[in-house]
Design a protein around this motif. Sequence first.
Motif, mmCIF file in Angstrom:
data_model
loop_
_atom_site.group_PDB
_atom_site.id
_atom_site.type_symbol
_atom_site.label_atom_id
_atom_site.label_comp_id
_atom_site.label_asym_id
_atom_site.label_seq_id
_atom_site.Cartn_x
_atom_site.Cartn_y
_atom_site.Cartn_z
ATOM 1 N N ALA A 47 0.819 -1.216 0.000
ATOM 2 C CA ALA A 47 0.000 0.000 0.000
ATOM 3 C C ALA A 47 0.853 1.267 0.000
ATOM 4 O O ALA A 47 0.326 2.373 0.086
ATOM 5 C CB ALA A 47 -0.908 -0.002 1.234
ATOM 6 N N ASN A 64 2.880 4.413 -1.064
ATOM 7 C CA ASN A 64 2.788 5.405 -2.133
ATOM 8 C C ASN A 64 4.162 6.067 -2.277
ATOM 9 O O ASN A 64 4.452 7.052 -1.601
ATOM 10 C CB ASN A 64 1.708 6.436 -1.791
ATOM 11 N N ALA A 83 -1.050 8.835 6.455
ATOM 12 C CA ALA A 83 -2.225 8.576 5.609
ATOM 13 C C ALA A 83 -1.918 8.779 4.129
ATOM 14 O O ALA A 83 -2.494 8.104 3.280
ATOM 15 C CB ALA A 83 -3.384 9.465 6.036
ATOM 16 N N THR A 84 -1.008 9.686 3.797
ATOM 17 C CA THR A 84 -0.659 9.897 2.388
ATOM 18 C C THR A 84 0.414 8.910 1.919
ATOM 19 O O THR A 84 0.492 8.619 0.733
ATOM 20 C CB THR A 84 -0.161 11.333 2.133
ATOM 21 N N GLN A 87 -1.838 3.831 1.379
ATOM 22 C CA GLN A 87 -3.239 3.820 0.969
ATOM 23 C C GLN A 87 -3.890 2.548 1.510
ATOM 24 O O GLN A 87 -4.075 1.584 0.787
ATOM 25 C CB GLN A 87 -3.346 3.907 -0.555
#
Length: 108
Positions: free
Chosen positions: A16, A18, A103-104, A107
Amino acid sequence: MAFTTPKEIFDAMPGAFNAGAAAGLNAVFQFNLEGANGGDWNVEIKDGACNVAQGVNASPTVTLKMADSDYVAMTNGELDGMTAFMSGKLKASGDIMLAQRLATLFQL
């Protein structure tokens, strides 16, 4: 997908990740979770890559301490991170502003 344990979350983190949001970031997030499903995990982000390991990192950039059930609820979107921090459910030390980027970076 709703997670039920911290281990499930940490197992899912590499997939997940990024990398675009991590450009130029070199940091270690240390998680110290209490409870039946708790434990210590660290997440190192360096050179656009993410490494998740169980255990304690000797020099984390930020350390997050909370109950295992609160961490699961926060990751599932059932508990707001800022609310958890302000109510004392989440304790952060080190570069606490960096914690807001989680959170950024993932994901989940």
